[in-house]
Enzyme design. Structure first.
Site, PDB file in Angstrom:
ATOM      1  N   GLY A 109      31.586  33.146  15.289  1.00  0.00           N
ATOM      2  CA  GLY A 109      31.518  34.504  15.306  1.00  0.00           C
ATOM      3  C   GLY A 109      31.361  35.012  16.908  1.00  0.00           C
TER       4      GLY A 109
ATOM      5  CB  SER B  52      31.827  28.393  10.063  1.00  0.00           C
ATOM      6  OG  SER B  52      32.889  29.544   9.879  1.00  0.00           O
TER       7      SER B  52
ATOM      8  CB  THR C 179      21.396  28.266  21.606  1.00  0.00           C
ATOM      9  OG1 THR C 179      22.673  28.457  21.311  1.00  0.00           O
ATOM     10  CG2 THR C 179      21.392  27.467  22.834  1.00  0.00           C
TER      11      THR C 179
ATOM     12  NE  ARG D 260      17.115  32.847  14.357  1.00  0.00           N
ATOM     13  CZ  ARG D 260      17.688  33.690  15.231  1.00  0.00           C
ATOM     14  NH1 ARG D 260      17.975  32.843  16.304  1.00  0.00           N
ATOM     15  NH2 ARG D 260      17.489  34.779  15.301  1.00  0.00           N
TER      16      ARG D 260
ATOM     17  CD  GLU E 184      10.821  29.423  18.399  1.00  0.00           C
ATOM     18  OE1 GLU E 184      10.747  30.536  18.754  1.00  0.00           O
ATOM     19  OE2 GLU E 184      12.086  28.621  18.263  1.00  0.00           O
TER      20      GLU E 184
ATOM     21  CG  HIS F  18      13.682  31.318  20.621  1.00  0.00           C
ATOM     22  ND1 HIS F  18      13.421  31.282  19.316  1.00  0.00           N
ATOM     23  CD2 HIS F  18      14.947  31.535  20.736  1.00  0.00           C
ATOM     24  CE1 HIS F  18      14.292  31.665  18.729  1.00  0.00           C
ATOM     25  NE2 HIS F  18      15.330  32.216  19.410  1.00  0.00           N
TER      26      HIS F  18
END
Length: 319
Positions: free
Chosen positions: A155, A176, A236, A238, A267, A286
């Protein structure tokens, strides 16, 4: 009487200076919270007096249980236009408008490449050795040229990562569930025959999928065992897309050479978390979206959302 607005999780103490909050001062009193709070009781007590709350991505989840303890809340603004940690149905049922902001697509691909390059050239151990008067040149770097980069997702973010890989002279493939050969060709990459083929053939695998029912737990023990023992995984996107326990096992047992990780199931990362000590992991807290330009967009749009709400015309609504 002025409305009250809480801006949560302002870790860098940057929110006040990166948007014109003064444009709200006639009608809204803004308070910035710099420390994260996990305890729902303490959080509810701190926020119960606010009508407006601005949150930064998924740092503080707003589940039904918390929303139900905030009867004064009328507007919840989240940075970005997607936030899986907000219960939109519960908010709607409570009459809370939920709005989002724009964001810039460049920061996460840039951090992805920072992690890939850091792993490939062993930057952290070499830096630490240099600072501690350790051995001069103790590792061998990995050439990116000619290596295969496998992308899970092509994407907005994945396609940018792909183009950099091509510039390095890498062979780039992507997969994907809905990816077509036409879309892959537009970006100039190969369409992998399957997820399994991508994992088995790639030297670097980078995750760029949206978290949802189909992507949650997409990479587990079986999938990680398919990767090469010399390969690296970068996430990077989820954390729940990769099974945490399976990844820890893969790193400890040497199923893969290492990982670059920017996202975690919890987190901030607890002080005793294993990801803080695994020697073959390059970790960042993050940081994918944490840039000055992105924050200016986030907080500037948050102010716009609040002004629109005050005018009775909420924009960028999520529910």
């Amino acid at each position: 009487m002025k409305l009250r607005c809480a801006v949560l999780d302002d870790y860098q103490r940057a929110a006040a200076s990166l948007a014109d909050w003064s444009s709200l001062e006639d009608r809204v009193e803004v308070e910035f919270f710099h420390e994260h709070e996990d305890d729902e009781d303490k959080l509810a007590a701190a926020l119960e007096r606010f009508e407006i709350i601005v949150i930064m991505r998924e740092r503080t989840p707003f589940r039904a249980s918390l929303l139900g303890r905030l009867p004064r809340l009328k507007l919840l603004v989240t940075t970005g236009m997607r936030n899986a940690s907000v219960d939109l149905a519960a908010a709607a049922g409570q009459g809370v408008a939920v709005c989002g902001t724009r964001g810039n697509p460049e920061p996460t691909p840039e951090l992805t490449w920072a992690l890939i390059l850091g792993l490939a050239r062993r930057l952290v151990p070499e830096h630490q050795a240099l600072r501690s008067n350790g051995p001069w040149q103790s590792t061998l770097g990995i050439d990116l040229y000619g290596k295969r980069l496998g992308l899970l997702g092509l994407g907005t973010v994945g396609s940018r990562v792909a183009r950099v890989g091509l510039a390095f002279g890498m062979e780039v493939a992507a997969w994907s569930p809905n990816l077509t050969a036409e879309r892959a060709a537009e970006v100039g990459v190969q369409l992998a025959a399957s997820k399994e083929e991508l994992l088995e053939s790639s030297d670097f695998v980078s995750v760029h999928l949206v978290l949802g029912d189909r992507s949650r737990g997409l990479l587990g023990r079986e999938e990680l065992k398919r990767m090469r023992p010399t390969a690296y995984l970068i996430n990077t996107s989820r954390a729940p897309i990769v099974d945490r326990e399976a990844l820890v096992e893969a790193l400890q047992e040497g199923w893969i050479a290492g990982a670059g990780v920017d996202v975690y199931d919890r987190e901030p990362l607890p002080a005793d978390d294993v990801f803080r000590t695994l020697p073959n992991v390059l970790t960042t807290p993050h940081l994918g979206y944490v840039t000055e330009r992105n924050y200016r967009t986030f907080y500037g749009d948050a102010v716009e959302d609040i002004r629109a709400f005050l005018a009775g015309e909420p924009v960028r609504k999520l529910n």
